[in-house]
Design a protein around this motif. Structure first.
Motif, PDB file in Angstrom:
ATOM      1  N   ILE A   1      47.971  21.691 -23.837  1.00  0.00           N
ATOM      2  CA  ILE A   1      47.816  23.314 -23.305  1.00  0.00           C
ATOM      3  C   ILE A   1      48.457  23.914 -22.158  1.00  0.00           C
ATOM      4  O   ILE A   1      48.147  23.706 -21.169  1.00  0.00           O
ATOM      5  CB  ILE A   1      46.385  22.553 -23.089  1.00  0.00           C
ATOM      6  N   PRO A   2      49.300  24.622 -22.686  1.00  0.00           N
ATOM      7  CA  PRO A   2      50.386  25.151 -21.120  1.00  0.00           C
ATOM      8  C   PRO A   2      49.528  25.807 -20.350  1.00  0.00           C
ATOM      9  O   PRO A   2      49.453  26.017 -18.931  1.00  0.00           O
ATOM     10  CB  PRO A   2      51.478  25.517 -21.581  1.00  0.00           C
ATOM     11  N   THR A   3      48.440  26.507 -21.039  1.00  0.00           N
ATOM     12  CA  THR A   3      47.675  27.341 -19.844  1.00  0.00           C
ATOM     13  C   THR A   3      47.115  26.781 -18.673  1.00  0.00           C
ATOM     14  O   THR A   3      47.272  26.872 -17.239  1.00  0.00           O
ATOM     15  CB  THR A   3      47.005  28.374 -20.294  1.00  0.00           C
ATOM     16  N   VAL A   4      46.374  25.174 -19.604  1.00  0.00           N
ATOM     17  CA  VAL A   4      45.095  24.564 -18.396  1.00  0.00           C
ATOM     18  C   VAL A   4      46.096  24.266 -17.673  1.00  0.00           C
ATOM     19  O   VAL A   4      46.473  23.737 -16.960  1.00  0.00           O
ATOM     20  CB  VAL A   4      44.247  23.250 -19.402  1.00  0.00           C
ATOM     21  N   ALA A   5      47.560  23.718 -18.676  1.00  0.00           N
ATOM     22  CA  ALA A   5      48.971  22.571 -17.018  1.00  0.00           C
ATOM     23  C   ALA A   5      49.707  23.597 -15.914  1.00  0.00           C
ATOM     24  O   ALA A   5      49.463  22.927 -14.806  1.00  0.00           O
ATOM     25  CB  ALA A   5      49.915  22.442 -18.187  1.00  0.00           C
ATOM     26  N   PHE A   6      49.808  25.284 -16.401  1.00  0.00           N
ATOM     27  CA  PHE A   6      50.098  25.867 -15.110  1.00  0.00           C
ATOM     28  C   PHE A   6      49.030  25.782 -14.219  1.00  0.00           C
ATOM     29  O   PHE A   6      49.006  26.271 -13.035  1.00  0.00           O
ATOM     30  CB  PHE A   6      50.589  27.089 -15.755  1.00  0.00           C
ATOM     31  N   LEU A   7      47.848  26.151 -14.797  1.00  0.00           N
ATOM     32  CA  LEU A   7      46.982  26.208 -13.916  1.00  0.00           C
ATOM     33  C   LEU A   7      46.653  24.613 -12.675  1.00  0.00           C
ATOM     34  O   LEU A   7      46.376  24.706 -11.472  1.00  0.00           O
ATOM     35  CB  LEU A   7      45.156  26.388 -14.230  1.00  0.00           C
ATOM     36  N   THR A   8      46.902  23.617 -13.993  1.00  0.00           N
ATOM     37  CA  THR A   8      47.044  22.502 -13.063  1.00  0.00           C
ATOM     38  C   THR A   8      47.462  22.164 -11.680  1.00  0.00           C
ATOM     39  O   THR A   8      48.042  21.832 -10.700  1.00  0.00           O
ATOM     40  CB  THR A   8      46.825  21.655 -13.946  1.00  0.00           C
ATOM     41  N   ALA A   9      49.437  23.105 -12.554  1.00  0.00           N
ATOM     42  CA  ALA A   9      50.327  23.010 -11.552  1.00  0.00           C
ATOM     43  C   ALA A   9      49.939  23.733 -10.643  1.00  0.00           C
ATOM     44  O   ALA A   9      50.378  23.794  -9.659  1.00  0.00           O
ATOM     45  CB  ALA A   9      51.586  24.014 -12.566  1.00  0.00           C
TER      46      ALA A   9
END
Length: 227
Positions: A186-194
């Protein structure tokens, strides 16, 4: 997972030799040597400004007798700040996450304040164990409680510093692991987590500075009671 998360707090070894001594000597290698010139570079000017302001803030609650310890308190604060900040870099080790090291800092400094108080003003130093106006029946219990609280002080100093740094770095590692796991799924969630990880890193930088300041500030308050 939990075992690998806590491996970052294990003292590193190289060829069977512990590298904690190198980690302790590392902060002093980074500070620029003070210059005798009237016009200094920006780094030395910023360093002098920070040290002067911090020292003035620490010396406010102390009497003139306690100002003799200004160099010691400032050196300890700068030493702990540098170790905390360097420990936030990748592939580094933070010596101040070790409880044994923090207790080794706290006990001698706390004991020095107690010995100084007993030597200079023994009546006032021992008077802290029994506040004025205490009922006779409560005197033995209160003396025991105040004595216990007195000996808990260095332990509290070491545990506070260790717990705050360990919790922050462990949380950063867990969130970073979540970013790498979520990135291909889930790239979107990954960027938000970053983004959350970036904010947490900035918060951890502030914590690294504040915990060193609180450590020395509490020592100055203990020194105030005994000078």
């Amino acid at each position: 997972m939990m075992g690998s998360s806590f491996e970052q707090f294990v003292s590193p070894y190289c060829l069977g030799t512990p590298l904690i001594a190198m980690a302790l000597a590392r902060p002093w290698m980074l500070y620029p040597t003070p210059s005798s010139r009237w016009i200094k570079n920006r780094l030395i000017t910023a360093q002098d400004c920070f040290i002067n302001r911090s020292t003035k803030q620490l010396m406010i609650p102390l009497s003139k007798e306690g100002h003799k310890c200004a160099l010691l308190l400032t050196s300890v604060m700068m030493f702990i700040i540098t170790m905390n900040m360097l420990g936030l870099l990748p592939y580094t080790f933070t010596p101040t996450t070790q409880l044994s090291l923090n207790i080794g800092f706290a006990v001698p400094l706390w004991l020095a304040t107690v010995i100084m108080g007993i030597r200079n003003q023994p009546t006032l130093a021992l008077g802290h164990l029994l506040p004025e106006g205490t009922p006779i029946r409560l005197m033995p219990v209160l003396i025991i409680m105040e004595t216990i609280s007195l000996f808990i002080r260095p332990l509290a100093l070491g545990v506070r510093l260790t717990a705050n740094l360990t919790a922050g770095q462990l949380l950063m590692q867990l969130i970073a692991t979540a970013v790498f796991v979520l990135l291909p799924i889930i790239p979107t969630v990954a960027f938000l987590t970053a983004a959350v990880l970036l904010l947490l890193t900035l918060l951890e930088v502030a914590v690294a500075i504040m915990q060193a300041y609180v450590f020395v500030l509490l020592l100055s308050l203990y020194l105030q009671e005994n000078t």
